[in-house]
Scaffold this motif. Sequence first.
Motif, PDB file in Angstrom:
ATOM      1  N   GLY A   1      61.158  57.244  44.122  1.00 51.20           N
ATOM      2  CA  GLY A   1      62.566  56.985  44.423  1.00 51.20           C
ATOM      3  C   GLY A   1      62.917  55.534  44.668  1.00 51.20           C
ATOM      4  O   GLY A   1      64.075  55.213  44.944  1.00 51.20           O
ATOM      5  N   ASN A   2      61.931  54.634  44.560  1.00 51.73           N
ATOM      6  CA  ASN A   2      62.201  53.221  44.841  1.00 51.73           C
ATOM      7  C   ASN A   2      62.554  52.392  43.619  1.00 51.73           C
ATOM      8  O   ASN A   2      62.930  51.229  43.744  1.00 51.73           O
ATOM      9  N   TYR A   3      62.383  52.971  42.448  1.00 49.19           N
ATOM     10  CA  TYR A   3      62.695  52.247  41.217  1.00 49.19           C
ATOM     11  C   TYR A   3      63.583  53.090  40.324  1.00 49.19           C
ATOM     12  O   TYR A   3      63.553  54.323  40.362  1.00 49.19           O
ATOM     13  N   LEU A   4      64.356  52.379  39.512  1.00 49.35           N
ATOM     14  CA  LEU A   4      65.219  53.027  38.541  1.00 49.35           C
ATOM     15  C   LEU A   4      64.974  52.334  37.204  1.00 49.35           C
ATOM     16  O   LEU A   4      64.830  51.108  37.165  1.00 49.35           O
ATOM     17  N   ALA A   5      64.887  53.100  36.125  1.00 50.02           N
ATOM     18  CA  ALA A   5      64.761  52.499  34.802  1.00 50.02           C
ATOM     19  C   ALA A   5      66.016  52.839  34.023  1.00 50.02           C
ATOM     20  O   ALA A   5      66.524  53.956  34.139  1.00 50.02           O
ATOM     21  N   SER A   6      66.534  51.896  33.244  1.00 50.86           N
ATOM     22  CA  SER A   6      67.724  52.167  32.434  1.00 50.86           C
ATOM     23  C   SER A   6      67.434  51.795  30.985  1.00 50.86           C
ATOM     24  O   SER A   6      66.891  50.729  30.703  1.00 50.86           O
TER      25      SER A   6
ATOM     26  N   ALA B   1      68.485  47.506  23.040  1.00 48.44           N
ATOM     27  CA  ALA B   1      67.055  47.561  22.688  1.00 48.44           C
ATOM     28  C   ALA B   1      66.113  47.248  23.845  1.00 48.44           C
ATOM     29  O   ALA B   1      64.907  47.096  23.639  1.00 48.44           O
ATOM     30  N   THR B   2      66.646  47.139  25.055  1.00 51.47           N
ATOM     31  CA  THR B   2      65.769  46.883  26.205  1.00 51.47           C
ATOM     32  C   THR B   2      65.821  48.021  27.212  1.00 51.47           C
ATOM     33  O   THR B   2      66.729  48.844  27.213  1.00 51.47           O
ATOM     34  N   THR B   3      64.802  48.033  28.078  1.00 54.77           N
ATOM     35  CA  THR B   3      64.748  48.974  29.201  1.00 54.77           C
ATOM     36  C   THR B   3      64.657  48.115  30.450  1.00 54.77           C
ATOM     37  O   THR B   3      63.744  47.282  30.564  1.00 54.77           O
ATOM     38  N   CYS B   4      65.566  48.298  31.365  1.00 53.05           N
ATOM     39  CA  CYS B   4      65.564  47.476  32.570  1.00 53.05           C
ATOM     40  C   CYS B   4      64.946  48.256  33.724  1.00 53.05           C
ATOM     41  O   CYS B   4      65.212  49.442  33.891  1.00 53.05           O
ATOM     42  N   ILE B   5      64.098  47.594  34.504  1.00 51.34           N
ATOM     43  CA  ILE B   5      63.511  48.237  35.688  1.00 51.34           C
ATOM     44  C   ILE B   5      64.176  47.609  36.909  1.00 51.34           C
ATOM     45  O   ILE B   5      64.197  46.379  37.051  1.00 51.34           O
ATOM     46  N   TRP B   6      64.734  48.439  37.756  1.00 55.38           N
ATOM     47  CA  TRP B   6      65.430  47.993  38.955  1.00 55.38           C
ATOM     48  C   TRP B   6      64.637  48.440  40.183  1.00 55.38           C
ATOM     49  O   TRP B   6      64.099  49.537  40.227  1.00 55.38           O
ATOM     50  N   LYS B   7      64.622  47.592  41.206  1.00 56.31           N
ATOM     51  CA  LYS B   7      63.907  47.955  42.437  1.00 56.31           C
ATOM     52  C   LYS B   7      64.915  48.130  43.557  1.00 56.31           C
ATOM     53  O   LYS B   7      65.818  47.314  43.728  1.00 56.31           O
ATOM     54  N   LYS B   8      64.745  49.189  44.320  1.00 62.60           N
ATOM     55  CA  LYS B   8      65.668  49.473  45.409  1.00 62.60           C
ATOM     56  C   LYS B   8      65.408  48.519  46.558  1.00 62.60           C
ATOM     57  O   LYS B   8      64.288  48.341  47.009  1.00 62.60           O
ATOM     58  N   LYS B   9      66.486  47.900  47.031  1.00 65.13           N
ATOM     59  CA  LYS B   9      66.383  46.990  48.168  1.00 65.13           C
ATOM     60  C   LYS B   9      67.514  47.343  49.117  1.00 65.13           C
ATOM     61  O   LYS B   9      68.663  47.030  48.849  1.00 65.13           O
ATOM     62  N   ASN B  10      67.179  47.998  50.239  1.00 65.67           N
ATOM     63  CA  ASN B  10      68.174  48.550  51.161  1.00 65.67           C
ATOM     64  C   ASN B  10      69.089  49.492  50.385  1.00 65.67           C
ATOM     65  O   ASN B  10      68.641  50.450  49.810  1.00 65.67           O
ATOM     66  N   ASP B  11      70.375  49.211  50.338  1.00 65.80           N
ATOM     67  CA  ASP B  11      71.273  50.116  49.644  1.00 65.80           C
ATOM     68  C   ASP B  11      71.595  49.658  48.236  1.00 65.80           C
ATOM     69  O   ASP B  11      72.430  50.253  47.575  1.00 65.80           O
ATOM     70  N   ASP B  12      70.935  48.608  47.818  1.00 65.81           N
ATOM     71  CA  ASP B  12      71.234  48.061  46.500  1.00 65.81           C
ATOM     72  C   ASP B  12      69.999  48.030  45.605  1.00 65.81           C
ATOM     73  O   ASP B  12      68.892  48.331  46.062  1.00 65.81           O
TER      74      ASP B  12
ATOM     75  N   SER C   1      82.205  65.130  48.859  1.00 64.64           N
ATOM     76  CA  SER C   1      82.547  64.248  47.750  1.00 64.64           C
ATOM     77  C   SER C   1      81.487  63.158  47.596  1.00 64.64           C
ATOM     78  O   SER C   1      80.660  62.963  48.484  1.00 64.64           O
ATOM     79  N   TRP C   2      81.534  62.508  46.465  1.00 64.88           N
ATOM     80  CA  TRP C   2      80.562  61.466  46.158  1.00 64.88           C
ATOM     81  C   TRP C   2      81.280  60.136  46.021  1.00 64.88           C
ATOM     82  O   TRP C   2      82.359  60.056  45.441  1.00 64.88           O
ATOM     83  N   VAL C   3      80.686  59.108  46.621  1.00 68.45           N
ATOM     84  CA  VAL C   3      81.305  57.784  46.555  1.00 68.45           C
ATOM     85  C   VAL C   3      80.344  56.803  45.896  1.00 68.45           C
ATOM     86  O   VAL C   3      79.129  56.968  45.979  1.00 68.45           O
ATOM     87  N   CYS C   4      80.926  55.777  45.268  1.00 70.14           N
ATOM     88  CA  CYS C   4      80.100  54.807  44.585  1.00 70.14           C
ATOM     89  C   CYS C   4      79.460  53.858  45.591  1.00 70.14           C
ATOM     90  O   CYS C   4      80.153  53.186  46.357  1.00 70.14           O
ATOM     91  N   LYS C   5      78.130  53.821  45.594  1.00 68.29           N
ATOM     92  CA  LYS C   5      77.403  52.975  46.538  1.00 68.29           C
ATOM     93  C   LYS C   5      77.073  51.624  45.929  1.00 68.29           C
ATOM     94  O   LYS C   5      76.931  50.628  46.627  1.00 68.29           O
ATOM     95  N   SER C   6      76.919  51.630  44.628  1.00 71.79           N
ATOM     96  CA  SER C   6      76.421  50.419  43.988  1.00 71.79           C
ATOM     97  C   SER C   6      76.760  50.438  42.509  1.00 71.79           C
ATOM     98  O   SER C   6      76.771  51.505  41.899  1.00 71.79           O
ATOM     99  N   VAL C   7      77.066  49.252  41.949  1.00 73.94           N
ATOM    100  CA  VAL C   7      77.293  49.134  40.512  1.00 73.94           C
ATOM    101  C   VAL C   7      76.307  48.105  39.978  1.00 73.94           C
ATOM    102  O   VAL C   7      76.291  46.967  40.430  1.00 73.94           O
ATOM    103  N   LEU C   8      75.471  48.518  39.049  1.00 73.31           N
ATOM    104  CA  LEU C   8      74.485  47.589  38.473  1.00 73.31           C
ATOM    105  C   LEU C   8      75.065  47.153  37.136  1.00 73.31           C
ATOM    106  O   LEU C   8      74.974  47.865  36.142  1.00 73.31           O
ATOM    107  N   GLN C   9      75.737  46.014  37.158  1.00 79.73           N
ATOM    108  CA  GLN C   9      76.555  45.624  36.014  1.00 79.73           C
ATOM    109  C   GLN C   9      75.895  44.725  34.979  1.00 79.73           C
ATOM    110  O   GLN C   9      76.129  44.875  33.806  1.00 79.73           O
TER     111      GLN C   9
END
Lengths: 159, 325
Positions: B73-78, B83-94, B49-57
């Motif tokens: 695998g260290n960055y996520l773009a949303s 009208a924006t694109t957010c760049i997120w950086k992985k820090k430990n599990d968040d 099964s899959w569990v929620c590790k993080s919510v980027l709210q």
Amino acid sequence: MSGGAQLENANPVIFQRSVERLLTASEEDEDVHDPIDDREIFDLIRSINDPEHPLSLEELNVVEEIRVKVNDAESTVSIEFTPTIPHCSMATLIGLSIKVKLLRSLPDRFKIDVRITPGTHASEDAVNKQLADKERVAAALENSSLLEVVNQCLSTRNS
Amino acid sequence: MKEALTLVHRFGAHPDSRCWFVAWSPNGTLLASCGGDKAVRIWGREGDSWVCKSVLQDGHQRTVRKVAWSPCGNYLASASFDATTCIWKKKNDDFESLTVLEGHENEVKCVAWAPSGNLLATCSRDKSVWVWEVDEEDEYECVTVVNSHTQDVKHVAWHPNQELLASASYDNNICIYKEEDDDWECRATLQGHTSTVWSLCFDATGQRMASCSDDRTVKIWKEFPSDLSWKCVCTLSGYHGRTVYDVAWCRLTGALATACGDDGVRIFKEDVPAGSDEPVFSLVAQETKAHSQDVNCVSWNPKEAGLLASCSDNGEIAIWRFKDD
């Protein structure tokens, strides 16, 4: 809503409203599952307000029961609506109001198709394409001013 | 059908809203999802099964339409309707918000990271495709704005090993872009679909591309190096009851998965040996009621062959196992 500007269709033809539905014994019985039928869908959309005139879509013959097709078993609803004039600039808004009313009223399983009655509007393909694009519809409804206009069309009046 | 598609796990991902997109991390251990609740969620596996590790709210003010992982695998773009694109950086599990890319005039429909990791592409209802460059200091800069489409651009995807970009649009066309003198330009416009092209993807080698459309078909395109053109070599029609919203080509097995507005997930495989100029694809598995509402996205796990994620308007994510005999 039109802000006092000249109405596009100043003298629309007004149609008579159909009588209220007579309920059968089977329909009154709570234990019998009633499949959703054309008349039920029509009852949901007939009182939607026209954006320009103090009249309903039924009274303007923009929606008619004969242009509502429901298939409960397949979970599909198809509506054809007829703008009052071929260059009506409110066509997309009216179509969107019909779509939103049905999205809010029907079970999630339903696929809802709202189209312009063929041959009744100059930009029917363009309008139909927008109404069929759920991403465009979703984004439009996140626009608070547009949502406000749609909600006004959907508000119930004392009639 | 010999091949089978079985459900591994089904879970609610985005409460009371649509789940628009799912994307596996490059090492296959995490699944990112996004939706109408304006959030991005990160899911990790625990057994079957899959569990929620993080919510980027708090990254976006409106629906988040797509997410993309950087190749490392260290960055996520949303990409969002705000009208924006957010760049997120992985820090430990968040993940923390690193920067916000602005510039599009209205809803951003897609974001995609180039295999090199140095380039990012975004596209929007404003009809444009933007190419961004990232430097070593995590600074993002727009290098080109291309206006080749005449309508809303729904999807962008990078070629797996060439610096080539493809886009899909409401104008029914696909555009192919290449870099010329530090500027990106449209090199080819692929016509063929008779309605909005919702998504596209390249196969493992990049020699072929699959596209899917509101016209209820999937088209396979092949590059002909002799004249640098792309031609449609196969059309899959009659299989999908409504709009096909997504297509995904598994880079491990060659299987093609589709996400459809008729609530179904389907798997196709090529009959004749790969490389033919007239390939034949057959439907090898399907789940006609994969979800109770429209399926918006399908994504193959990049490391585990046959593991497929799908998501739906009902806010759910489903994980499937496709067994290929």
